[in-house]
Design an enzyme around this catalytic site. Sequence first.
Site, PDB file in Angstrom:
ATOM      1  N   TYR A 259      -6.568  -1.816   8.054  1.00  0.00           N
ATOM      2  CA  TYR A 259      -6.770  -2.054   9.742  1.00  0.00           C
ATOM      3  C   TYR A 259      -7.382  -0.912  10.628  1.00  0.00           C
ATOM      4  CZ  TYR A 259      -3.553  -6.153   9.229  1.00  0.00           C
ATOM      5  OH  TYR A 259      -3.012  -7.312   8.633  1.00  0.00           O
TER       6      TYR A 259
ATOM      7  N   LYS B  39      -1.083  -4.133  -5.231  1.00  0.00           N
ATOM      8  CA  LYS B  39      -2.036  -4.677  -6.164  1.00  0.00           C
ATOM      9  C   LYS B  39      -3.013  -3.670  -6.823  1.00  0.00           C
ATOM     10  CE  LYS B  39      -3.551  -8.874  -7.096  1.00  0.00           C
ATOM     11  NZ  LYS B  39      -3.049  -9.802  -7.971  1.00  0.00           N
TER      12      LYS B  39
ATOM     13  N   ASP C 161       1.152 -10.597  -4.806  1.00  0.00           N
ATOM     14  CA  ASP C 161       0.998 -12.114  -5.168  1.00  0.00           C
ATOM     15  C   ASP C 161       2.461 -12.528  -5.447  1.00  0.00           C
ATOM     16  OD1 ASP C 161       0.384 -10.600  -7.222  1.00  0.00           O
ATOM     17  OD2 ASP C 161      -1.138 -12.057  -7.859  1.00  0.00           O
TER      18      ASP C 161
ATOM     19  N   ASP D 147       2.092  -6.741   6.665  1.00  0.00           N
ATOM     20  CA  ASP D 147       1.984  -7.864   7.700  1.00  0.00           C
ATOM     21  C   ASP D 147       2.298  -9.179   7.410  1.00  0.00           C
ATOM     22  OD1 ASP D 147       1.245  -9.094  10.337  1.00  0.00           O
ATOM     23  OD2 ASP D 147      -0.764  -8.329  10.238  1.00  0.00           O
TER      24      ASP D 147
ATOM     25  N   ASP E 257       5.754 -11.619   7.852  1.00  0.00           N
ATOM     26  CA  ASP E 257       5.839 -13.174   8.523  1.00  0.00           C
ATOM     27  C   ASP E 257       6.520 -14.142   7.625  1.00  0.00           C
ATOM     28  OD1 ASP E 257       4.799 -11.844  10.797  1.00  0.00           O
ATOM     29  OD2 ASP E 257       2.856 -12.690  10.602  1.00  0.00           O
TER      30      ASP E 257
END
Length: 358
Positions: free
Chosen positions: A141, A191, A223, A247, A251
Site C-alpha cells: 500500500y 506467501k 491462501d 486487510d 474482513d
Amino acid sequence: MTKQILIMPGDGIGPEIVAEAVKVLQVAQQRFGLDIATDEALVGGAAYDVHGDPLPDVSLEKARAADAILFGSIGGPKWDTIERDKRPERGLLRLRSSLGLFANLRPALLFPQLADASSLKPEVVSGLDILIVRELTGGIYFGQPRGIREENGERVGFNTDVYSESEIRRIGRVAFDLAMARGKRLCSVDKANVLEVTELWKEIMTELSAEYPEVELSHMYVDNAAMQLVRAPKQFDVLVTGNLFGDILSDQAAMLTGSIGMLPSASLDQARKGLYEPCHGSAPDIAGQGIANPLATILSLAMLLRYSLDRGDVAQAIEAAVETVLEQGLRTADIHTEGCRKVSTAEMGDAVAAALSA
C-alpha cells in the site's frame, strides 16, 4: 491531566455511527468521572469537499495533538473520479503514515447471542475469539515505485511490496506480546513460497520467537489461512501478517461473527496513541437511512479506552453494555434474525448508553 479525543466522522454512514459512540462516551464520562475533552475534524471526502484535500493540515495537526482518535469511515462513489491522490482513502493512508500507526489490531469476537447470525454453523464459530495483528504503514500500500504507465502501446499498472527487517521486527514484537497476554499461540501468515518479501517476513518472525519461548509460533500461507478461517476458525488465537493480507483476512474473519458491522479495530503507534475505527466501510448505499450498525464503532471506543487511555475497566463496562443489549434481543438489520427486535442506528446507540448508565 485531561485526555484529548479527536472525533473524525468522515463520510457515508460515518457521522451516524460515530454519533452513537459519542453518546456512549458521554455516559461513560458521567459514570466513571473521565477527564476527557473532545474536538472534531474533517477527513476523507467531507474534507475534500471543503478544503480540496482528504487530509487538510488543520485536521492533521489536530490528530497529532490528540491522545486518541475516534474515526468513522471514508469514501464513496461521489469521489471515485477525482485525481487519485485526492481521493478519500489517500487521506486515511496519509493519516496512518503521518502518525506512525503501524500496528492494526482487529479482534474477531463472536458474542454468543449472535451465533445464529454467522454464515457458518454455530458449532464452528461458537466461542470464537481471534485477534488479527496487521502491519499498517508498510507493504504494497505504501511501496514505491507505483503507478500506471504506457508500455508497448498499452497501460501497465504496478505496485511494490516492500518490508524492511526493522518494520517486520516491530510488528512481530507487538504480536508476540499480545499472544503472551492471550493463549500463547501465534500464527504468522505469509506467501514465502512465492514472494521474497514474505520469505524475509517468515525468517524474522522465526528469529523473534527465540525471545518468546512460551509462545507457540506457526507459519501458514495466506491462501491456506483464508481457507482455515472458514473451515476451522477456532484453531487460531493471534495471527500476524502484512498490510495486504491483513486487510483481506480481517474482513473475512469479520463475517464469522455475523456481520462486519460488529468488528472494531485499533491502529497504534509505539506509545499506544491510536486511531480507532470500525472495520467496515462507509456503506454509501445505506447512508442517511438510520439502519447502519453502530456497535463496531462503540466497541472501537472501548478499545480506545483500553489501549490509549489505560481504562480497561471502562472498556469492559462498555463491552458488557453491548452484550446486555444483544441479550435483550435488539438487532440492527445486518444482524437481525427471527425472534429479535429490529432497531435503528440511533435506537441501538440509545440502548447501549442506557445499559451503560444502569
